[in-house]
Design a protein around this motif. Structure first.
Motif, PDB file in Angstrom:
ATOM      1  N   HIS A   1      -1.285  -4.732  -2.672  1.00 48.94           N
ATOM      2  CA  HIS A   1      -2.263  -5.822  -2.523  1.00 48.94           C
ATOM      3  C   HIS A   1      -2.805  -6.129  -3.918  1.00 48.94           C
ATOM      4  CE1 HIS A   1      -5.374  -8.283  -0.663  1.00 48.94           C
ATOM      5  NE2 HIS A   1      -6.268  -7.672  -1.423  1.00 48.94           N
ATOM      6  N   HIS A   2      -2.807  -7.402  -4.287  1.00 52.97           N
ATOM      7  CA  HIS A   2      -3.169  -7.782  -5.652  1.00 52.97           C
ATOM      8  C   HIS A   2      -4.511  -8.509  -5.703  1.00 52.97           C
ATOM      9  CE1 HIS A   2       1.162  -7.065  -6.126  1.00 52.97           C
ATOM     10  NE2 HIS A   2       0.899  -6.882  -7.401  1.00 52.97           N
TER      11      HIS A   2
ATOM     12  N   HIS B   1      -5.278  -0.046   4.978  1.00 52.27           N
ATOM     13  CA  HIS B   1      -6.391   0.303   4.089  1.00 52.27           C
ATOM     14  C   HIS B   1      -5.846   0.742   2.735  1.00 52.27           C
ATOM     15  CE1 HIS B   1      -5.678   4.222   6.313  1.00 52.27           C
ATOM     16  NE2 HIS B   1      -5.449   4.567   5.062  1.00 52.27           N
ATOM     17  N   PRO B   2      -6.648   0.577   1.688  1.00 48.22           N
ATOM     18  CA  PRO B   2      -6.208   0.975   0.346  1.00 48.22           C
ATOM     19  C   PRO B   2      -6.153   2.496   0.223  1.00 48.22           C
ATOM     20  CG  PRO B   2      -8.484   0.252   0.290  1.00 48.22           C
ATOM     21  CD  PRO B   2      -7.992  -0.034   1.676  1.00 48.22           C
ATOM     22  N   VAL B   3      -5.162   2.959  -0.541  1.00 47.42           N
ATOM     23  CA  VAL B   3      -4.990   4.400  -0.753  1.00 47.42           C
ATOM     24  C   VAL B   3      -4.862   4.664  -2.249  1.00 47.42           C
ATOM     25  CG1 VAL B   3      -3.945   4.782   1.511  1.00 47.42           C
ATOM     26  CG2 VAL B   3      -2.473   4.221  -0.453  1.00 47.42           C
ATOM     27  N   SER B   4      -4.729   5.924  -2.582  1.00 45.89           N
ATOM     28  CA  SER B   4      -4.690   6.362  -3.978  1.00 45.89           C
ATOM     29  C   SER B   4      -3.538   5.712  -4.747  1.00 45.89           C
ATOM     30  CB  SER B   4      -4.541   7.881  -4.038  1.00 45.89           C
ATOM     31  OG  SER B   4      -4.306   8.314  -5.363  1.00 45.89           O
ATOM     32  N   LYS B   5      -3.818   5.344  -5.990  1.00 44.32           N
ATOM     33  CA  LYS B   5      -2.777   4.809  -6.866  1.00 44.32           C
ATOM     34  C   LYS B   5      -1.875   5.902  -7.404  1.00 44.32           C
ATOM     35  CE  LYS B   5      -5.271   0.623  -8.227  1.00 44.32           C
ATOM     36  NZ  LYS B   5      -5.767  -0.204  -9.357  1.00 44.32           N
ATOM     37  N   ASP B   6      -2.064   7.110  -6.934  1.00 48.67           N
ATOM     38  CA  ASP B   6      -1.143   8.183  -7.315  1.00 48.67           C
ATOM     39  C   ASP B   6       0.301   7.839  -6.964  1.00 48.67           C
ATOM     40  OD1 ASP B   6      -3.229   9.659  -8.257  1.00 48.67           O
ATOM     41  OD2 ASP B   6      -3.143  11.242  -6.734  1.00 48.67           O
ATOM     42  N   ILE B   7       0.490   7.015  -5.934  1.00 43.28           N
ATOM     43  CA  ILE B   7       1.873   6.703  -5.549  1.00 43.28           C
ATOM     44  C   ILE B   7       2.579   5.864  -6.612  1.00 43.28           C
ATOM     45  CG2 ILE B   7       1.270   6.809  -3.107  1.00 43.28           C
ATOM     46  CD1 ILE B   7       1.808   3.809  -2.938  1.00 43.28           C
TER      47      ILE B   7
ATOM     48  N   PRO C   1      -2.173  -0.016  -3.735  1.00 43.31           N
ATOM     49  CA  PRO C   1      -1.324   0.250  -2.563  1.00 43.31           C
ATOM     50  C   PRO C   1      -2.155   0.302  -1.288  1.00 43.31           C
ATOM     51  CG  PRO C   1      -1.692   2.277  -3.784  1.00 43.31           C
ATOM     52  CD  PRO C   1      -2.328   1.176  -4.591  1.00 43.31           C
ATOM     53  N   TYR C   2      -1.625  -0.285  -0.237  1.00 44.40           N
ATOM     54  CA  TYR C   2      -2.254  -0.250   1.081  1.00 44.40           C
ATOM     55  C   TYR C   2      -1.327   0.473   2.053  1.00 44.40           C
ATOM     56  CZ  TYR C   2      -6.397  -3.154   0.462  1.00 44.40           C
ATOM     57  OH  TYR C   2      -7.637  -3.622   0.097  1.00 44.40           O
TER      58      TYR C   2
END
Length: 243
Positions: free
Chosen positions: A116-117, A215-221, A124-125
């Protein structure tokens, strides 16, 4: 686009699903284990049901390898991205045409990730389909294609289509979504008597009516060197920005 998947179900839960009633076993060579985050570019295994073997779940490397490259999948993957196949062109693309006509599959999932930008920044969602029994995400099936490799293994790709209103808001740059096939069309997807036109119509209308959440999640991915195949990776990081 759908380049990251999750399948958190146990083998027992998969075999008990009522979404596809004929599943009787998971192939012995599958070495199945639940996953929280599978990066497609690792070419790890998706788990699929083939149209010619609809009772068994098989492992398939993510990234369809066409028959002319089946002797060397790694070399093909270096040059080609076949993690997804656009529904609008599967009968036109040489990499997908044969599989679209005779090697269709259902791909198991209970969550996937889309970018999602906002102001050119990607977050990341995690997208999932809650149910009364499984509010954290029930099992569903992507429409997919598969191929057979020279080493008796399989490869597969997830079909994508133009995003509906919900996923156009989530995946707001490319506005694509994986084709989550409604259970009423599972049998039809495997019907070897359907014409290309029939299949195009099915893909255009076959997306599930069940509700998705994201829902948004960690940018670790997005980072290298971090093991993101962990439960934390699906947890929301900004609870006020849920879809």
């Amino acid at each position: 686009m759908c380049y990251a998947n999750a399948l958190r179900k146990s083998e027992t839960e998969i075999l008990a699903t009522k979404e596809y009633l004929r599943i009787t076993s998971i192939a012995p060579d599958a070495k199945y284990h639940p996953t929280y985050h599978l990066n497609g570019f690792s070419h790890g295994n998706l788990y699929i049901i083939k149209m010619d073997d609809p009772e068994v779940v098989h492992p398939a490397a993510w990234g369809l390898v066409p028959h002319w490259a089946s002797h060397n999948a790694n070399e093909f993957w270096k040059k080609s991205n076949t993690l997804n196949a656009r529904a609008e062109s599967i009968f036109d693309k040489a990499s997908f045409k044969d599989s679209a006509e005779s090697k269709r599959c259902l791909i198991l999932s209970n969550g996937f990730y889309e970018p999602h930008h906002v102001n050119k920044v990607s977050t990341p969602y995690f997208c999932y389909q809650p149910s009364k029994e499984y509010p954290e995400g029930d099992l569903f099936f992507f429409a997919g294609l598969y191929s057979e490799l020279d080493n008796n293994k399989l490869s597969a790709t997830i079909i994508t289509t133009e995003a509906n209103d919900f996923f156009a808001e989530v995946h707001n740059l490319k506005k694509r979504m994986p084709l989550v096939l409604d259970k009423n069309y599972h049998e039809d997807w495997f019907d070897d008597g359907l014409t290309n036109q029939d299949l195009n119509e099915l893909m255009a209308t076959g997306f599930t009516n069940n509700t998705f959440k994201a829902h948004p999640v960690s940018k670790d991915i997005y980072k290298k060197g971090i093991d993101t195949n962990k439960p934390y990776i699906i947890e929301p990081v900004e609870k006020d920005t849920l879809f």
